[in-house]
Scaffold this motif. Structure first.
Motif, PDB file in Angstrom:
ATOM      1  N   ILE B  99      11.330 -14.384  21.934  1.00 28.74           N
ATOM      2  CA  ILE B  99      11.606 -13.945  20.568  1.00 28.74           C
ATOM      3  C   ILE B  99      12.999 -14.445  20.250  1.00 28.74           C
ATOM      4  O   ILE B  99      13.965 -14.112  20.936  1.00 28.74           O
ATOM      5  CB  ILE B  99      11.504 -12.417  20.466  1.00 28.74           C
ATOM      6  CG1 ILE B  99      10.056 -12.012  20.769  1.00 28.74           C
ATOM      7  CG2 ILE B  99      11.928 -11.938  19.078  1.00 28.74           C
ATOM      8  CD1 ILE B  99       9.919 -10.646  21.339  1.00 28.74           C
ATOM      9  N   PRO B 102      15.915 -15.629  14.000  1.00 34.30           N
ATOM     10  CA  PRO B 102      15.492 -16.492  12.898  1.00 34.30           C
ATOM     11  C   PRO B 102      16.673 -16.940  12.039  1.00 34.30           C
ATOM     12  O   PRO B 102      16.528 -17.773  11.165  1.00 34.30           O
ATOM     13  CB  PRO B 102      14.557 -15.592  12.092  1.00 34.30           C
ATOM     14  CG  PRO B 102      15.067 -14.212  12.337  1.00 34.30           C
ATOM     15  CD  PRO B 102      15.643 -14.220  13.737  1.00 34.30           C
ATOM     16  N   HIS B 121       3.393  -6.760  17.818  1.00 31.12           N
ATOM     17  CA  HIS B 121       4.091  -6.374  16.579  1.00 31.12           C
ATOM     18  C   HIS B 121       5.058  -5.208  16.761  1.00 31.12           C
ATOM     19  O   HIS B 121       5.557  -4.683  15.789  1.00 31.12           O
ATOM     20  CB  HIS B 121       3.107  -6.025  15.451  1.00 31.12           C
ATOM     21  CG  HIS B 121       2.203  -7.166  15.092  1.00 31.12           C
ATOM     22  ND1 HIS B 121       2.601  -8.473  15.168  1.00 31.12           N
ATOM     23  CD2 HIS B 121       0.922  -7.180  14.660  1.00 31.12           C
ATOM     24  CE1 HIS B 121       1.594  -9.252  14.814  1.00 31.12           C
ATOM     25  NE2 HIS B 121       0.560  -8.496  14.498  1.00 31.12           N
ATOM     26  N   ASN B 134      17.145  -6.863   9.855  1.00 30.16           N
ATOM     27  CA  ASN B 134      15.805  -7.377  10.072  1.00 30.16           C
ATOM     28  C   ASN B 134      15.329  -7.010  11.463  1.00 30.16           C
ATOM     29  O   ASN B 134      16.008  -7.288  12.445  1.00 30.16           O
ATOM     30  CB  ASN B 134      15.804  -8.908   9.927  1.00 30.16           C
ATOM     31  CG  ASN B 134      16.073  -9.309   8.506  1.00 30.16           C
ATOM     32  OD1 ASN B 134      15.188  -9.270   7.670  1.00 30.16           O
ATOM     33  ND2 ASN B 134      17.325  -9.649   8.218  1.00 30.16           N
ATOM     34  N   LEU B 136      12.970  -7.622  14.474  1.00 29.81           N
ATOM     35  CA  LEU B 136      12.151  -8.689  15.040  1.00 29.81           C
ATOM     36  C   LEU B 136      11.108  -8.075  15.953  1.00 29.81           C
ATOM     37  O   LEU B 136      11.399  -7.174  16.733  1.00 29.81           O
ATOM     38  CB  LEU B 136      13.035  -9.668  15.810  1.00 29.81           C
ATOM     39  CG  LEU B 136      14.189 -10.218  14.984  1.00 29.81           C
ATOM     40  CD1 LEU B 136      14.985 -11.213  15.791  1.00 29.81           C
ATOM     41  CD2 LEU B 136      13.676 -10.874  13.710  1.00 29.81           C
ATOM     42  N   LYS B 137       9.884  -8.578  15.814  1.00 27.54           N
ATOM     43  CA  LYS B 137       8.751  -7.944  16.495  1.00 27.54           C
ATOM     44  C   LYS B 137       8.207  -8.836  17.595  1.00 27.54           C
ATOM     45  O   LYS B 137       8.345 -10.060  17.546  1.00 27.54           O
ATOM     46  CB  LYS B 137       7.664  -7.657  15.469  1.00 27.54           C
ATOM     47  CG  LYS B 137       8.136  -6.667  14.399  1.00 27.54           C
ATOM     48  CD  LYS B 137       7.062  -6.442  13.364  1.00 27.54           C
ATOM     49  CE  LYS B 137       7.336  -5.216  12.516  1.00 27.54           C
ATOM     50  NZ  LYS B 137       8.465  -5.362  11.607  1.00 27.54           N
ATOM     51  N   SER B 138       7.568  -8.199  18.573  1.00 22.37           N
ATOM     52  CA  SER B 138       6.967  -8.951  19.663  1.00 22.37           C
ATOM     53  C   SER B 138       5.723  -9.678  19.162  1.00 22.37           C
ATOM     54  O   SER B 138       4.897  -9.088  18.485  1.00 22.37           O
ATOM     55  CB  SER B 138       6.595  -7.996  20.795  1.00 22.37           C
ATOM     56  OG  SER B 138       5.922  -8.735  21.792  1.00 22.37           O
TER      57      SER B 138
END
Lengths: 507, 165
Positions: B99, B102, B121, B134, B136-138
């Protein structure tokens, strides 16, 4: 004979485009300018525009632009007579205004007493009642507990809106449709308000369905005169943040303008207001207007008012702060033409409005007839991640609303910001939208538009031209960039890699 | 005439562009085998004026896109030699997945520890930039193999934050 100006040097306690904007008026008036900056802003435009500059501290605002003590220190050391706060940061901080008063430095804005009387939303609602202004039905004091919230909501009827008394920018706000939802929303709004503003005080308002957000600019001198300078329509919002503003509003006629203007002036005078201020209203489809809140500072969107009135609001602010009477009366304020402002942000509308700080590798600015760009950026500058993502404000003027829209579309086509992503494409979409062009707006307009997938524009460049241009730029770009020492020698990565990079993000 | 071939990925398609060695002035080239006459003027690095059949296009290179008339067209140069390695590197539903940040930002919270089991998620890290947070999701369910960052760390775009396996 004019008497000696009591202000000769102004410290601008802000950064970015607004600091540059204020300095421009100072220069035109022959005033010296003092910038302050954080470590990440040493290379910022507002520093290189100033006559003098002083370092505040590290990047975070609490260690730099919110350090009122340091700012006053630099005002004394530099011999600045006055401080212009811009917007945000210390601009609506009454304690800072008092500190300026105590230090004998002129604060370019209202006195602390007016700020306190109008700054908190609940206090402002009481002042609005005293000035006989229509306001949205609801509580005028903070809610003591959930029982009071339930009682008030029952009185005014659902749907209702919970709001933070110290709020702004949509934080601590909750729309509540039914009584069953109120307890949870009350707790959530209160804790969000506590976290964001250090005060958990919330109040209730009736929810006005599909309202327009229309605000009135006022300017008051120290001699009891206050003028309204027309209205601005700011209904195009995303998450309660303004995205596009325009002046005048397409739905405000002469009668409504006078009624709103006179109400705004009444409120300002009742609080002995001095300097620039903005009174915000919600306007429903029957042209009823309701007082929302007063912003006791210069607004981001002030340029649209400047373009249609021909006035320089910052220059007026400075003259008022020097004790001069306003040099015009209400009849002298004539609105001419139409102005629109787009807030250009470093965020990616194609990727959930993700912030996009970073180095600006290319900057092509729009220009030509009727175009004004109030900017805080330049090519080669790195947009820091510590502050608001606003890069600049693009403002266009035209004889009519339609002409201003077409001019804005043209200016947006000229605007290229490379290296980081911006929301420029979003504006093109809004300005081409039928509802926007017909001025069928309310504060939910943009959120609704964003739910609809964007349709491909007709005038796309032919695919073979795109491929050819890409091949030409890719084959020559690498060599040229190395030769010019631009540092960016990497070619665009393939979609595979880009997709992989984004995958961690998908919800 | 000697032409060099460049593969361009744009708008989901792979296009074959064949250019002469010298790409200044009037040139003859092929796009997907179709001949095209063009006139090229390089104004600056990454900035050209391109005339094709009388139409003039002002084109700017911006990272992974070109900008023409204010519109961005994302593209990638496809290097056929690296194609083979990609199928494996892209990863499926089973291999370890990173991950990545971004955007540049500051880590405000790390929601998982090494060894934790996570669902698809599930939020793992919160980054803040420009007053926006923000989560961040798996990308998949699995076990956290590595947490590469700590709270308050400043990260660059693309930097690995957490690895799920």
């Amino acid at each position: 004979m004019t008497e000696a100006m009591p202000i000769k040097k102004v410290l601008i306690a802000n950064r970015g485009e607004i600091a540059v904007r204020v300095m421009r008026s100072c220069r035109e008036m022959g005033l010296r300018t003092v910038a302050v900056y954080s470590d990440v802003d040493r290379g910022a435009l507002h520093v290189s525009y100033a006559d003098e500059a002083y370092r505040l501290g590290p990047g975070p605002a609490t260690e730099s632009y919110l350090r009122g003590d340091l700012i006053l220190d630099f005002a004394r050391r530099s011999g600045a007579d006055a401080i212009h706060p811009g917007y945000g940061f210390l601009s609506e901080n009454a304690a800072f205004v008092e500190a300026c008063e105590a230090a004998g430095v002129i604060f370019i804005g209202p006195p602390a007493s007016s700020m306190r009387a109008l700054g908190s939303k609940t206090k402002a609602r009481q002042a609005a009642d005293a000035a006989q202004m229509p306001r949205v039905p609801g509580s005028v004091t903070g809610l003591a507990n959930i029982d009071e919230a339930l009682r008030v909501a029952r009185e005014i009827g659902y749907p209702v809106m919970l709001k933070a008394a110290a709020g702004g920018g949509g934080k601590g706000m909750r729309a509540v449709a039914t009584e069953a939802e109120l307890p949870t929303a009350y707790t959530a709004a209160g804790s969000e308000a506590e976290r964001s503003f250090g005060s958990g005080e919330v109040y209730l308002e009736k929810l006005i369905e599909r309202p327009r957000h229309i605000e009135v600019q006022v300017m008051a001198d120290m001699h009891g005169r206050c003028l309204y300078l027309g209205e601005r329509e700011c209904s195009v919002q995303r998450r309660h943040q303004k995205v596009i503003e325009e002046a005048p509003s397409a739905v405000v006629g002469e009668v409504l303008r006078r009624r709103m203007g006179e109400a705004a002036v009444r409120l300002a005078l009742s609080a002995s207001y001095v300097n620039a201020g903005t009174v915000e209203f919600l306007v429903d489809s029957q042209e009823n207007f309701y007082f929302l809140e007063m912003n006791t500072r210069l607004q981001v969107e002030h340029p649209v008012t400047e373009l249609i009135t021909g006035l320089d609001l910052v220059q007026m602010q400075l003259r008022v702060a020097m004790g001069e009477p306003l040099g015009l009366c209400q009849e002298d304020v004539q609105l001419r033409g139409h102005a629109i402002e787009c807030r250009i942000y470093a965020e990616d509308p194609e990727n959930n409005f993700m912030p996009s700080p970073g180095r600006i590798t290319r900057l092509e600015r729009p220009s030509g007839p009727g175009v004004r760009e109030d900017s805080g950026i330049y090519e080669g500058w790195t947009v820091p991640l510590d502050y608001d993502p606003m890069l600049s404000k693009l403002v266009c003027y035209g004889a009519t609303r339609a002409a201003a829209i077409d001019r804005m579309l043209r200016a947006l086509d000229e605007y290229v910001v490379g290296g980081i992503r911006t929301n420029i494409a979003l504006f093109r979409r809004i300005l081409l939208d039928e509802d926007f062009r017909a001025a069928r707006l309310d504060t939910g307009y943009l959120e609704r538009l964003l739910l609809v997938p964007s349709i491909e524009e007709e005038d796309r460049v032919p695919e073979d031209v795109v491929a050819l241009a890409a091949a030409l730029l890719a084959s020559t770009g690498r060599r040229d960039e190395v030769r010019n020492g631009m540092g960016r020698t990497d070619l665009p990565e393939s979609r595979w890699a880009a997709t992989g990079r984004r995958e961690g993000l998908r919800a | 005439m000697n032409l060099k071939t460049i593969w361009i990925e744009t708008d989901g398609k792979r296009r074959r562009v064949e250019l002469p060695e010298d790409t200044q002035g009037a040139i003859e080239c092929l796009v997907d085998g179709v001949a095209l006459s063009a006139d090229v003027h390089t104004a600056a690095a990454g900035e050209i004026s391109l005339i094709v059949a009388g139409r003039q296009w002002h084109c700017l290179l911006d990272g992974d896109a070109i900008v023409i008339n204010g519109r961005r067209y994302g593209f990638a140069v496809d290097d056929p030699r690296s194609l083979r390695g990609r199928a494996g590197a892209a990863g499926g539903a089973t291999g370890p997945r990173s991950i990545k940040a971004p955007m540049p930002g500051r880590v405000v919270r790390v929601l998982v520890n090494e060894g934790d089991e996570v669902a698809e998620h599930q939020g793992v890290v919160i980054i803040e930039a420009m007053k926006m947070q923000n989560e961040l999701k798996s990308p998949r369910a699995g076990r956290i193999a590595r947490v590469a960052v700590a709270v308050d760390a400043t990260v660059d775009s693309g930097e690995v934050l957490v690895v799920v396996e």
